[in-house]
Design a protein around this motif. Structure first.
Motif, PDB file in Angstrom:
ATOM      1  N   UNK A 294       0.844  -1.202   0.000  1.00  0.00           N
ATOM      2  CA  UNK A 294       0.000   0.000   0.000  1.00  0.00           C
ATOM      3  C   UNK A 294       0.877   1.249   0.000  1.00  0.00           C
ATOM      4  N   UNK A 295       1.875   1.271   0.876  1.00  0.00           N
ATOM      5  CA  UNK A 295       2.767   2.437   0.964  1.00  0.00           C
ATOM      6  C   UNK A 295       3.526   2.685  -0.336  1.00  0.00           C
ATOM      7  N   UNK A 296       3.878   1.612  -1.036  1.00  0.00           N
ATOM      8  CA  UNK A 296       4.680   1.730  -2.258  1.00  0.00           C
ATOM      9  C   UNK A 296       3.843   1.769  -3.534  1.00  0.00           C
TER      10      UNK A 296
ATOM     11  N   UNK B  28      -7.406   2.195   0.568  1.00  0.00           N
ATOM     12  CA  UNK B  28      -7.470   3.126  -0.550  1.00  0.00           C
ATOM     13  C   UNK B  28      -7.582   2.477  -1.914  1.00  0.00           C
ATOM     14  N   UNK B  29      -7.961   1.191  -1.956  1.00  0.00           N
ATOM     15  CA  UNK B  29      -8.119   0.531  -3.243  1.00  0.00           C
ATOM     16  C   UNK B  29      -9.413   0.993  -3.923  1.00  0.00           C
ATOM     17  N   UNK B  30      -9.386   0.987  -5.235  1.00  0.00           N
ATOM     18  CA  UNK B  30     -10.508   1.437  -6.052  1.00  0.00           C
ATOM     19  C   UNK B  30     -11.046   0.246  -6.831  1.00  0.00           C
TER      20      UNK B  30
ATOM     21  N   UNK C 246      -7.662  -1.766  -7.370  1.00  0.00           N
ATOM     22  CA  UNK C 246      -6.304  -1.300  -7.617  1.00  0.00           C
ATOM     23  C   UNK C 246      -5.997  -0.053  -6.802  1.00  0.00           C
ATOM     24  N   UNK C 247      -4.699   0.191  -6.658  1.00  0.00           N
ATOM     25  CA  UNK C 247      -4.233   1.432  -6.042  1.00  0.00           C
ATOM     26  C   UNK C 247      -2.921   1.812  -6.716  1.00  0.00           C
ATOM     27  N   UNK C 248      -2.984   2.860  -7.494  1.00  0.00           N
ATOM     28  CA  UNK C 248      -1.804   3.413  -8.146  1.00  0.00           C
ATOM     29  C   UNK C 248      -2.208   4.666  -8.907  1.00  0.00           C
ATOM     30  N   UNK C 249      -1.366   5.681  -8.898  1.00  0.00           N
ATOM     31  CA  UNK C 249      -1.642   6.818  -9.765  1.00  0.00           C
ATOM     32  C   UNK C 249      -1.128   6.588 -11.189  1.00  0.00           C
ATOM     33  N   UNK C 250      -0.406   5.496 -11.397  1.00  0.00           N
ATOM     34  CA  UNK C 250       0.223   5.249 -12.699  1.00  0.00           C
ATOM     35  C   UNK C 250      -0.758   4.752 -13.759  1.00  0.00           C
TER      36      UNK C 250
END
Length: 174
Positions: free
Chosen positions: A29-31, A77-79, A124-128
């Motif tokens: 999560x942190x990464x 914070x997963x979507x 998922x969780x990532x701004x990428x």
């Protein structure tokens, strides 16, 4: 809710609580800004995003904050990629279960219609990455119900969830 939080602590909500406590998951999560985090599969429970005020007429007038998806969203914070692309559970329910069962099992003498719900997820969780398309897939041939389901051209009693992601245009600071 007994299947979500059982006295033995082996319910679906309990499983997510244990997942959230794992140091490896906390690190993921942190990464997640550098390394995308994706949690997917058969959760065996519906989504809290689908059992809300505007859909309660579809679910026996119940509003349920299903813990597995709720905890992954609120604590990690997963979507939910499917709901990100298809925000309306009324317009696009995304049913993944049951694809081949028309009624409950032998213990109920096959007398209760099988519930239809979305219990398979890609979170998922990532701004990428950004989901741009998400849909359920069940092959290209007409669906065969039980007992002929072995003739279906997909290998599961669930519909698949497929999400297409694109690389998000991130602006880098100098």
């Amino acid at each position: 809710m007994k299947g979500e939080h059982s006295p033995r602590k082996d319910g679906r909500g309990d499983d997510v609580i244990q997942l959230l406590k794992l140091p490896e998951f906390q690190e993921a999560i942190r990464n997640s800004e550098q390394n995308p985090l994706i949690v997917c599969g058969d959760f065996n429970c519906p989504s809290h995003l689908d059992w809300k005020e505007d859909t309660k007429h579809l679910h026996g007038d119940w509003i349920v904050e299903w813990p597995a998806t709720y905890l992954l969203e609120s604590k990690a914070g997963l979507i939910d990629s499917f709901r990100q692309v298809n925000p309306s559970p009324i317009q696009t329910p995304g049913i993944t279960w049951s694809t081949v069962h028309q009624a409950s099992g032998y213990e109920w003498d096959y007398s209760i219609p099988e519930p239809l719900d979305r219990i398979d997820f890609i979170m998922y969780k990532t701004p990428k990455y950004k989901p741009v398309k998400s849909f359920t897939y069940f092959g290209t041939e007409p669906i065969q119900q039980m007992p002929n389901h072995q003739n279906n051209d997909y290998p599961s009693d669930h519909f698949s969830v497929i999400t297409d992601f694109v690389l998000n245009n991130l602006q880098r600071r100098a």
